[in-house]
Design a protein around this motif. Structure first.
Motif, PDB file in Angstrom:
ATOM      1  N   PRO A   3      -4.330  -8.869  -9.713  1.00 49.54           N
ATOM      2  CA  PRO A   3      -2.961  -8.606 -10.140  1.00 49.54           C
ATOM      3  C   PRO A   3      -2.165  -7.823  -9.103  1.00 49.54           C
ATOM      4  O   PRO A   3      -0.946  -7.797  -9.132  1.00 49.54           O
ATOM      5  CB  PRO A   3      -3.134  -7.786 -11.417  1.00 49.54           C
ATOM      6  N   ARG A   4      -2.880  -7.206  -8.187  1.00 45.42           N
ATOM      7  CA  ARG A   4      -2.175  -6.384  -7.204  1.00 45.42           C
ATOM      8  C   ARG A   4      -1.802  -7.277  -6.037  1.00 45.42           C
ATOM      9  O   ARG A   4      -2.645  -7.913  -5.437  1.00 45.42           O
ATOM     10  CB  ARG A   4      -3.107  -5.284  -6.750  1.00 45.42           C
ATOM     11  N   VAL A   5      -0.554  -7.343  -5.677  1.00 52.46           N
ATOM     12  CA  VAL A   5      -0.179  -8.218  -4.583  1.00 52.46           C
ATOM     13  C   VAL A   5      -0.080  -7.455  -3.278  1.00 52.46           C
ATOM     14  O   VAL A   5      -0.748  -7.774  -2.324  1.00 52.46           O
ATOM     15  CB  VAL A   5       1.117  -8.995  -4.894  1.00 52.46           C
ATOM     16  N   ALA A   6       0.755  -6.415  -3.215  1.00 53.14           N
ATOM     17  CA  ALA A   6       0.908  -5.807  -1.900  1.00 53.14           C
ATOM     18  C   ALA A   6       0.899  -4.287  -1.781  1.00 53.14           C
ATOM     19  O   ALA A   6       0.153  -3.759  -0.982  1.00 53.14           O
ATOM     20  CB  ALA A   6       2.155  -6.345  -1.231  1.00 53.14           C
ATOM     21  N   PRO A   7       1.720  -3.552  -2.532  1.00 54.77           N
ATOM     22  CA  PRO A   7       1.975  -2.174  -2.111  1.00 54.77           C
ATOM     23  C   PRO A   7       0.763  -1.268  -2.211  1.00 54.77           C
ATOM     24  O   PRO A   7      -0.129  -1.497  -3.010  1.00 54.77           O
ATOM     25  CB  PRO A   7       3.062  -1.696  -3.072  1.00 54.77           C
ATOM     26  N   THR A   8       0.757  -0.266  -1.372  1.00 51.31           N
ATOM     27  CA  THR A   8      -0.293   0.729  -1.446  1.00 51.31           C
ATOM     28  C   THR A   8       0.244   1.913  -2.228  1.00 51.31           C
ATOM     29  O   THR A   8       1.405   2.257  -2.107  1.00 51.31           O
ATOM     30  CB  THR A   8      -0.672   1.210  -0.039  1.00 51.31           C
ATOM     31  N   ALA A   9      -0.582   2.530  -3.050  1.00 50.19           N
ATOM     32  CA  ALA A   9      -0.149   3.682  -3.838  1.00 50.19           C
ATOM     33  C   ALA A   9      -0.571   4.957  -3.108  1.00 50.19           C
ATOM     34  O   ALA A   9      -1.620   4.970  -2.471  1.00 50.19           O
ATOM     35  CB  ALA A   9      -0.777   3.639  -5.222  1.00 50.19           C
ATOM     36  N   PRO A  10       0.153   6.086  -3.166  1.00 45.30           N
ATOM     37  CA  PRO A  10       1.453   6.162  -3.819  1.00 45.30           C
ATOM     38  C   PRO A  10       2.539   5.505  -2.973  1.00 45.30           C
ATOM     39  O   PRO A  10       2.460   5.515  -1.755  1.00 45.30           O
ATOM     40  CB  PRO A  10       1.679   7.673  -3.935  1.00 45.30           C
ATOM     41  N   LEU A  11       3.539   4.956  -3.664  1.00 43.49           N
ATOM     42  CA  LEU A  11       4.623   4.296  -2.957  1.00 43.49           C
ATOM     43  C   LEU A  11       5.520   5.319  -2.297  1.00 43.49           C
ATOM     44  O   LEU A  11       5.742   6.389  -2.831  1.00 43.49           O
ATOM     45  CB  LEU A  11       5.477   3.503  -3.954  1.00 43.49           C
ATOM     46  N   ALA A  12       6.060   4.946  -1.133  1.00 46.73           N
ATOM     47  CA  ALA A  12       7.069   5.799  -0.512  1.00 46.73           C
ATOM     48  C   ALA A  12       8.340   5.679  -1.338  1.00 46.73           C
ATOM     49  O   ALA A  12       8.699   4.588  -1.780  1.00 46.73           O
ATOM     50  CB  ALA A  12       7.319   5.343   0.908  1.00 46.73           C
ATOM     51  N   GLU A  13       9.007   6.782  -1.602  1.00 49.12           N
ATOM     52  CA  GLU A  13      10.256   6.745  -2.357  1.00 49.12           C
ATOM     53  C   GLU A  13      11.428   6.931  -1.393  1.00 49.12           C
ATOM     54  O   GLU A  13      11.239   7.506  -0.327  1.00 49.12           O
ATOM     55  CB  GLU A  13      10.250   7.833  -3.432  1.00 49.12           C
ATOM     56  N   PRO A  14      12.639   6.497  -1.685  1.00 53.06           N
ATOM     57  CA  PRO A  14      12.999   5.870  -2.942  1.00 53.06           C
ATOM     58  C   PRO A  14      12.445   4.445  -3.044  1.00 53.06           C
ATOM     59  O   PRO A  14      12.198   3.795  -2.041  1.00 53.06           O
ATOM     60  CB  PRO A  14      14.517   5.860  -2.914  1.00 53.06           C
ATOM     61  N   SER A 109      12.239  -3.109   2.887  1.00 50.57           N
ATOM     62  CA  SER A 109      11.729  -1.781   2.594  1.00 50.57           C
ATOM     63  C   SER A 109      12.335  -1.263   1.298  1.00 50.57           C
ATOM     64  O   SER A 109      13.517  -1.495   1.018  1.00 50.57           O
ATOM     65  CB  SER A 109      12.046  -0.870   3.786  1.00 50.57           C
ATOM     66  N   GLY A 110      11.515  -0.610   0.488  1.00 49.37           N
ATOM     67  CA  GLY A 110      12.004   0.055  -0.728  1.00 49.37           C
ATOM     68  C   GLY A 110      11.974  -0.800  -1.977  1.00 49.37           C
ATOM     69  O   GLY A 110      12.185  -0.286  -3.075  1.00 49.37           O
ATOM     70  N   VAL A 111      11.733  -2.104  -1.845  1.00 51.18           N
ATOM     71  CA  VAL A 111      11.741  -2.999  -3.012  1.00 51.18           C
ATOM     72  C   VAL A 111      10.311  -3.354  -3.396  1.00 51.18           C
ATOM     73  O   VAL A 111       9.497  -3.692  -2.547  1.00 51.18           O
ATOM     74  CB  VAL A 111      12.525  -4.298  -2.700  1.00 51.18           C
ATOM     75  N   VAL A 112      10.033  -3.237  -4.698  1.00 48.36           N
ATOM     76  CA  VAL A 112       8.749  -3.698  -5.229  1.00 48.36           C
ATOM     77  C   VAL A 112       9.043  -4.655  -6.384  1.00 48.36           C
ATOM     78  O   VAL A 112       9.712  -4.278  -7.350  1.00 48.36           O
ATOM     79  CB  VAL A 112       7.880  -2.508  -5.724  1.00 48.36           C
ATOM     80  N   PHE A 113       8.580  -5.881  -6.273  1.00 51.10           N
ATOM     81  CA  PHE A 113       8.764  -6.854  -7.346  1.00 51.10           C
ATOM     82  C   PHE A 113       7.654  -6.680  -8.380  1.00 51.10           C
ATOM     83  O   PHE A 113       6.486  -6.463  -8.029  1.00 51.10           O
ATOM     84  CB  PHE A 113       8.725  -8.287  -6.783  1.00 51.10           C
TER      85      PHE A 113
END
Ligand SMILES: Nc1ncnc2c1ncn2[C@@H]1O[C@H](COP(=O)(O)OP(=O)(O)O)[C@@H](O)[C@H]1O
Ligand SMILES: O=C(O)[C@H](O)[C@@H](O)[C@H](O)[C@H](O)COP(=O)(O)O
Length: 181
Positions: A3-14, A109-113
């Motif tokens: 289910p996990r596609v790409a981002p690494t946690a923790p996400l950079a904000e914003p 950058s900054g967008v997570v679907f």
């Protein structure tokens, strides 16, 4: 399926979460819950459609790419304004095609679907039970025909629409390692 596609946690904000999927997949329900739990701004992508698009869908006609481009520009604009202000946010947008997601994530950058994934049968049953909404259930097959599922090289996660909305919202928060602000 992972289910996990790409981002690494923790996400950079914003970060702006774009809750996507076909009509009836639960974007509005889950998106509002998510934003509420996180204390983040929420925007309903349907509210950004030009009036002609709403009238077309209400009349039972699917939108074309040309119909969607001005709307996608508005969605991208909302996302970019949040990020420029250093603020997190949640927006719903069907974002059915990869090319549409490229517009929304053009800065890369900054967008997570957050892709709400379910079968046409399950989602069709939910649409049949949804009233007082402009989108006719008869358009669901055209939504699935246009849908290009989120792939590994796009930033985001896929979540199954089976559980209840509160459980889905929490799964998203946990998978992405998000914290209320
Ligand atoms: N996880 C879920 N389980 C059961 N029903 C749901 C779930 N998510 C949404 N619904 C219901 O399904 C219908 C479509 O949800 P909605 O949030 O309007 O979808 P979308 O915004 O993607 O069109 C609504 O009636 C909603 O209450
Ligand atoms: O690109 C599109 O064809 C539309 O954006 C569509 O996908 C969207 O889902 C409608 O606006 C209906 O609204 P609901 O998703 O709330 O049913």
């Amino acid at each position: 399926m992972d289910p996990r596609v790409a981002p690494t946690a923790p996400l950079a904000e914003p970060v702006v979460l774009v809750v996507m999927g076909v009509s009836g997949s639960g974007k509005s329900t889950v998106g509002a819950l998510l934003a509420g739990r996180l204390g983040w701004a929420f925007e309903e992508g349907d509210a950004l459609h030009p009036r002609a698009n709403i009238e077309k869908m209400t009349a039972g006609h699917p939108l074309t790419d040309e119909d969607r481009y001005p709307w996608l520009e508005k969605v991208a604009g909302w996302v970019e304004r949040r990020l420029d202000q250093g603020e997190n946010g949640v927006i719903t947008c069907s974002a059915l095609k990869r090319s549409y997601r490229k517009i929304i994530n053009r800065r890369r950058s900054g967008v997570v679907f957050v892709f709400l994934s379910g079968s046409e049968t399950t989602i069709g049953e939910r649409l049949a039970g949804r009233h007082a909404h402009f989108m006719p259930a008869s358009l669901l097959s055209s939504q699935f025909a246009d849908l290009e599922e989120l792939t590994q090289d796009e930033p985001g996660i896929r979540v199954d629409v089976g559980p209840n909305p509160g459980v889905i919202a929490q799964q998203i928060i946990d998978q992405l390692g998000l914290k209320p602000s």
